[in-house]
Every structure is written in C-alpha cells, then in structure tokens.
Design a protein around this motif. Structure first.
Motif, PDB file in Angstrom:
ATOM      1  N   ASP A  44      30.833  18.394  43.043  1.00  0.00           N
ATOM      2  CA  ASP A  44      32.017  18.266  43.910  1.00  0.00           C
ATOM      3  C   ASP A  44      33.275  18.753  43.193  1.00  0.00           C
ATOM      4  OD1 ASP A  44      30.568  17.224  46.035  1.00  0.00           O
ATOM      5  OD2 ASP A  44      30.776  15.166  45.318  1.00  0.00           O
ATOM      6  N   ARG A  45      33.146  19.852  42.472  1.00  0.00           N
ATOM      7  CA  ARG A  45      34.279  20.438  41.763  1.00  0.00           C
ATOM      8  C   ARG A  45      34.196  21.959  41.852  1.00  0.00           C
ATOM      9  NH1 ARG A  45      33.430  15.775  38.767  1.00  0.00           N
ATOM     10  NH2 ARG A  45      35.334  14.637  38.173  1.00  0.00           N
ATOM     11  N   VAL A  46      35.361  22.591  41.929  1.00  0.00           N
ATOM     12  CA  VAL A  46      35.464  24.047  41.944  1.00  0.00           C
ATOM     13  C   VAL A  46      36.288  24.480  40.735  1.00  0.00           C
ATOM     14  CG1 VAL A  46      36.324  26.065  43.180  1.00  0.00           C
ATOM     15  CG2 VAL A  46      35.234  24.209  44.442  1.00  0.00           C
ATOM     16  N   SER A  47      35.758  25.420  39.983  1.00  0.00           N
ATOM     17  CA  SER A  47      36.418  25.883  38.765  1.00  0.00           C
ATOM     18  C   SER A  47      37.076  27.240  39.010  1.00  0.00           C
ATOM     19  CB  SER A  47      35.408  25.998  37.618  1.00  0.00           C
ATOM     20  OG  SER A  47      35.985  26.621  36.492  1.00  0.00           O
ATOM     21  N   ILE A  48      38.310  27.383  38.514  1.00  0.00           N
ATOM     22  CA  ILE A  48      39.054  28.643  38.611  1.00  0.00           C
ATOM     23  C   ILE A  48      39.466  29.040  37.194  1.00  0.00           C
ATOM     24  CG2 ILE A  48      41.010  29.852  39.654  1.00  0.00           C
ATOM     25  CD1 ILE A  48      41.138  27.546  41.702  1.00  0.00           C
ATOM     26  N   THR A  49      38.922  30.134  36.696  1.00  0.00           N
ATOM     27  CA  THR A  49      39.225  30.624  35.361  1.00  0.00           C
ATOM     28  C   THR A  49      39.980  31.944  35.482  1.00  0.00           C
ATOM     29  OG1 THR A  49      37.219  29.595  34.488  1.00  0.00           O
ATOM     30  CG2 THR A  49      38.284  31.258  33.114  1.00  0.00           C
ATOM     31  N   VAL A  50      41.171  31.995  34.874  1.00  0.00           N
ATOM     32  CA  VAL A  50      42.013  33.187  34.969  1.00  0.00           C
ATOM     33  C   VAL A  50      42.350  33.655  33.554  1.00  0.00           C
ATOM     34  CG1 VAL A  50      44.099  34.188  35.949  1.00  0.00           C
ATOM     35  CG2 VAL A  50      43.007  32.252  37.090  1.00  0.00           C
ATOM     36  N   PRO A  51      41.781  34.766  33.088  1.00  0.00           N
ATOM     37  CA  PRO A  51      42.128  35.286  31.760  1.00  0.00           C
ATOM     38  C   PRO A  51      43.517  35.922  31.755  1.00  0.00           C
ATOM     39  CG  PRO A  51      39.959  36.060  32.490  1.00  0.00           C
ATOM     40  CD  PRO A  51      40.651  35.492  33.680  1.00  0.00           C
ATOM     41  N   TYR A  52      44.282  35.610  30.719  1.00  0.00           N
ATOM     42  CA  TYR A  52      45.614  36.195  30.513  1.00  0.00           C
ATOM     43  C   TYR A  52      45.728  36.467  29.014  1.00  0.00           C
ATOM     44  CZ  TYR A  52      50.725  36.753  30.963  1.00  0.00           C
ATOM     45  OH  TYR A  52      52.019  37.252  30.949  1.00  0.00           O
ATOM     46  N   LEU A  53      45.082  37.545  28.592  1.00  0.00           N
ATOM     47  CA  LEU A  53      44.911  37.822  27.177  1.00  0.00           C
ATOM     48  C   LEU A  53      46.253  38.029  26.479  1.00  0.00           C
ATOM     49  CD1 LEU A  53      41.856  40.255  27.332  1.00  0.00           C
ATOM     50  CD2 LEU A  53      41.871  37.770  27.114  1.00  0.00           C
ATOM     51  N   GLY A  54      46.378  37.412  25.298  1.00  0.00           N
ATOM     52  CA  GLY A  54      47.580  37.571  24.495  1.00  0.00           C
ATOM     53  C   GLY A  54      48.717  36.642  24.845  1.00  0.00           C
ATOM     54  N   ALA A  55      48.578  35.831  25.878  1.00  0.00           N
ATOM     55  CA  ALA A  55      49.659  34.946  26.317  1.00  0.00           C
ATOM     56  C   ALA A  55      49.532  33.584  25.637  1.00  0.00           C
ATOM     57  CB  ALA A  55      49.637  34.776  27.829  1.00  0.00           C
ATOM     58  N   GLU A  87      45.428  29.328  25.048  1.00  0.00           N
ATOM     59  CA  GLU A  87      45.887  30.650  24.633  1.00  0.00           C
ATOM     60  C   GLU A  87      44.996  31.729  25.249  1.00  0.00           C
ATOM     61  OE1 GLU A  87      46.694  33.258  20.549  1.00  0.00           O
ATOM     62  OE2 GLU A  87      46.105  31.153  20.441  1.00  0.00           O
ATOM     63  N   GLY A  88      45.573  32.524  26.127  1.00  0.00           N
ATOM     64  CA  GLY A  88      44.853  33.643  26.721  1.00  0.00           C
ATOM     65  C   GLY A  88      44.027  33.318  27.945  1.00  0.00           C
ATOM     66  N   VAL A  89      43.988  32.072  28.407  1.00  0.00           N
ATOM     67  CA  VAL A  89      43.170  31.748  29.570  1.00  0.00           C
ATOM     68  C   VAL A  89      43.676  30.471  30.224  1.00  0.00           C
ATOM     69  CG1 VAL A  89      41.498  30.417  28.213  1.00  0.00           C
ATOM     70  CG2 VAL A  89      40.795  31.437  30.398  1.00  0.00           C
ATOM     71  N   ALA A  90      43.575  30.442  31.546  1.00  0.00           N
ATOM     72  CA  ALA A  90      43.933  29.260  32.329  1.00  0.00           C
ATOM     73  C   ALA A  90      42.684  28.717  33.000  1.00  0.00           C
ATOM     74  CB  ALA A  90      44.989  29.596  33.379  1.00  0.00           C
ATOM     75  N   GLU A 122      49.111  41.850  33.217  1.00  0.00           N
ATOM     76  CA  GLU A 122      48.095  41.634  32.191  1.00  0.00           C
ATOM     77  C   GLU A 122      47.040  40.622  32.616  1.00  0.00           C
ATOM     78  OE1 GLU A 122      51.286  41.410  31.771  1.00  0.00           O
ATOM     79  OE2 GLU A 122      51.808  43.180  30.561  1.00  0.00           O
ATOM     80  N   VAL A 123      47.269  39.905  33.707  1.00  0.00           N
ATOM     81  CA  VAL A 123      46.309  38.894  34.163  1.00  0.00           C
ATOM     82  C   VAL A 123      45.078  39.582  34.752  1.00  0.00           C
ATOM     83  CG1 VAL A 123      45.906  37.048  35.826  1.00  0.00           C
ATOM     84  CG2 VAL A 123      48.052  37.137  34.556  1.00  0.00           C
ATOM     85  N   GLU A 124      43.897  39.151  34.324  1.00  0.00           N
ATOM     86  CA  GLU A 124      42.660  39.726  34.813  1.00  0.00           C
ATOM     87  C   GLU A 124      42.196  39.002  36.075  1.00  0.00           C
ATOM     88  OE1 GLU A 124      39.755  39.910  31.732  1.00  0.00           O
ATOM     89  OE2 GLU A 124      41.079  40.914  30.307  1.00  0.00           O
ATOM     90  N   LYS A 125      41.150  39.515  36.674  1.00  0.00           N
ATOM     91  CA  LYS A 125      40.662  38.980  37.952  1.00  0.00           C
ATOM     92  C   LYS A 125      40.162  37.549  37.761  1.00  0.00           C
ATOM     93  CE  LYS A 125      37.370  39.864  41.683  1.00  0.00           C
ATOM     94  NZ  LYS A 125      38.404  39.754  42.722  1.00  0.00           N
ATOM     95  N   PRO A 126      40.609  36.623  38.602  1.00  0.00           N
ATOM     96  CA  PRO A 126      40.147  35.230  38.485  1.00  0.00           C
ATOM     97  C   PRO A 126      38.651  35.100  38.752  1.00  0.00           C
ATOM     98  CG  PRO A 126      42.146  35.378  39.816  1.00  0.00           C
ATOM     99  CD  PRO A 126      41.654  36.773  39.624  1.00  0.00           C
ATOM    100  N   VAL A 127      38.034  34.173  38.049  1.00  0.00           N
ATOM    101  CA  VAL A 127      36.620  33.855  38.242  1.00  0.00           C
ATOM    102  C   VAL A 127      36.543  32.474  38.887  1.00  0.00           C
ATOM    103  CG1 VAL A 127      34.381  33.526  37.142  1.00  0.00           C
ATOM    104  CG2 VAL A 127      35.974  35.241  36.229  1.00  0.00           C
ATOM    105  N   ILE A 128      36.028  32.413  40.114  1.00  0.00           N
ATOM    106  CA  ILE A 128      36.015  31.183  40.890  1.00  0.00           C
ATOM    107  C   ILE A 128      34.574  30.831  41.233  1.00  0.00           C
ATOM    108  CG2 ILE A 128      36.913  30.018  42.937  1.00  0.00           C
ATOM    109  CD1 ILE A 128      39.088  32.173  43.065  1.00  0.00           C
ATOM    110  N   GLY A 129      34.204  29.569  41.025  1.00  0.00           N
ATOM    111  CA  GLY A 129      32.845  29.149  41.328  1.00  0.00           C
ATOM    112  C   GLY A 129      32.743  27.642  41.401  1.00  0.00           C
ATOM    113  N   GLU A 130      31.682  27.180  42.044  1.00  0.00           N
ATOM    114  CA  GLU A 130      31.430  25.745  42.159  1.00  0.00           C
ATOM    115  C   GLU A 130      30.721  25.253  40.909  1.00  0.00           C
ATOM    116  OE1 GLU A 130      29.288  22.579  45.258  1.00  0.00           O
ATOM    117  OE2 GLU A 130      29.108  24.751  45.535  1.00  0.00           O
TER     118      GLU A 130
END
Length: 271
Positions: A44-55, A87-90, A122-130
């Motif tokens: 019952d959780r959805v994960s959203i990973t957004v790479p932002y390298l160097g930030a 660092e580099g990812v949300a 610089e933000v890369e494509k978000p990765v979204i999944g259950e």
C-alpha cells in the motif's frame, strides 16, 4: 446444523454424490492454482525516485521534493506523503489507504508527476512504481580476480541463465554499480578554442540523439527515415563534433576532453 447432519444420515447416496463432486472439482483445479513459496503482496505504498545528479540535499528538496508533493497533493486514496532528499536523488513515498485502488492511484501519480514542467534541466526522468514485498529463494554470489566490468558481465550472464529456468519468475542483479560515461573537460583546451563548458554540454546533447526523419513514399511502399546519432560508448562520444575550425576541419569532443567508459560513483555495501 443438526438438521443438516440428520439429512446426510437419512440420504447417504446424495451425501456421497456431493462428496464426489467436491473432490473431483478440487482435483480438476489443483493444477491451475497459483502456488508461491514466498507470495508477493502490496505494501500500500507508491515510490517516486527522481535522480538529480550533482545536487545537494537542500537543492533536491527545493527543486524536486516540494514540487512532487504539491503535484500529488489531493489525489484520492493517498493517506500520507513522506520525502527524503539525499545528495543527487529524491525519494518520495506515498502511503495509501488500505481500501484504495492502488493501480488507479499509481496511474494518477504518474500523470501528475509527468506533467511537472518546472524541474531543472539536470533532473532525470522520475521512476515511479508500487512497493511490493518480495523475498528471494536463494542468493548467488560471484567473485573472482578480474576487473569490475568483466565481473559484471559474468553476473549478467548468470542472471539471464537463471531467469531462463522453468519456475523462476524474477532474477535481480544487485551489488553492482551502474554503467556511466564521464566526460572530463580540460579547461586549457577550452580556452585554446574559445569554448565554454556549457557550449560543450549543448553540443553533446545536440549530437548524441536519435531523431525521426519522416517518411518517403515509393512504388514499393512507405519507407520510414531515421537518423541514428546516439552515442553509447566512449569512442562514440569522442567522435562527436563540437565546432568547425577555420581550416575546414572539425573539432571533436575527444580533442578537448577525456571520455571514460566506466561506472558511476555510488555507495555500495558488501553482501
């Protein structure tokens, strides 16, 4: 309940027929029943990973976490949203209500996040999944006195061979660093040719890309045209053109930068 038992006692033939039907139905369906040693179930959780390298974590929070939280706020079925800026990812996690339709909420989150157009370039494509709970049956460790690239190639081969075995549903390769091509630009070479780092970055983005070229109608049919310029190896990147020189020749990326075909710098834990 007593009447039911009494009916079975008074009608033994009917009782035996009912028992035979139940047993036959069970035997007919036993081969089609899905069986898992460690069943997978939703958390019952959805994960959203957004790479932002160097930030830095502060930049990740301001540029990514807050905007994602604002975008998915108000979606029906979300109970709570938590964010973690590294660092580099949300990493944003949306906790759902138990009665919520997880697939519908997942689709809504994907639509909202994909519609965000204020992310930095610089933000890369978000990765979204259950998030699901899976447990592995076995762990296979591979080691040897060789370089990292060769060891990973062997690991990928073993993974593919195990995945081809009957009864195997998923095989994951862990404990390895992702491939990365780094471009180390020499500052003195940039000054020599009057270039800037941004100009080099724009040239790489402009040259390393595949583009559709339309279609061409002929008597035999329609031919689709496509230009293939995407670079995949260090040698491909070294050949990317930057500018035209006064003598008519071209300045390539390899003339002003060192291209390294290696692995990303990540924190890896030994298993």
């Amino acid at each position: 309940m007593k009447r039911l038992f009494a009916w079975f006692v008074d009608n033994p033939v009917a009782a035996n027929l009912i028992m035979i039907v139940i047993v036959a139905g069970g035997l007919a369906t036993v081969t089609s029943i899905k069986r898992e040693v460690f069943p997978e179930f939703s958390m019952d959780r959805v994960s959203i990973t957004v790479p932002y390298l160097g930030a830095s974590p502060e930049e990740v929070e301001q540029a990514v976490c807050l905007r994602v939280e604002e975008a998915i706020d108000g979606i029906d079925g979300i109970k709570q949203v938590t964010s973690l800026a590294n660092e580099g990812v949300a990493q944003i996690t949306a906790e759902l209500f138990p009665e919520a339709d997880s697939q519908r909420v997942l689709d809504d989150i994907k639509s909202r996040v994909d519609a965000i157009d204020t992310f930095p370039e610089e933000v890369e494509k978000p990765v979204i999944g259950e998030i699901t709970n899976r447990r592995q049956v076995i762990n296979v460790a591979i080691s040897g006195r060789t370089d990292e690239r060769s060891l990973r190639a062997v690991g990928e081969q073993v993974r593919d061979e195990i995945a081809a075995l009957p009864g195997i549903t998923i095989v994951e390769l862990v404990g390895v660093r992702p491939y990365e091509i780094s471009i180390e630009v020499a500052e003195e070479r940039l000054r020599q040719y009057g270039l800037t780092f941004d100009a080099v970055a724009q040239a790489v983005r402009r040259s390393s890309i595949d583009l559709p070229g339309g279609s061409l109608r002929t008597r035999e049919g329609e031919i689709l045209l496509r230009t293939e310029g995407q670079a995949y190896t260090a040698r491909d990147f070294e050949k990317l053109p930057l500018i035209a020189l006064p003598d008519g020749s071209r300045l390539h990326l390899g003339d002003v930068a060192r291209v390294v075909d290696g692995f990303a710098e990540t924190d890896q834990a030994a298993l």
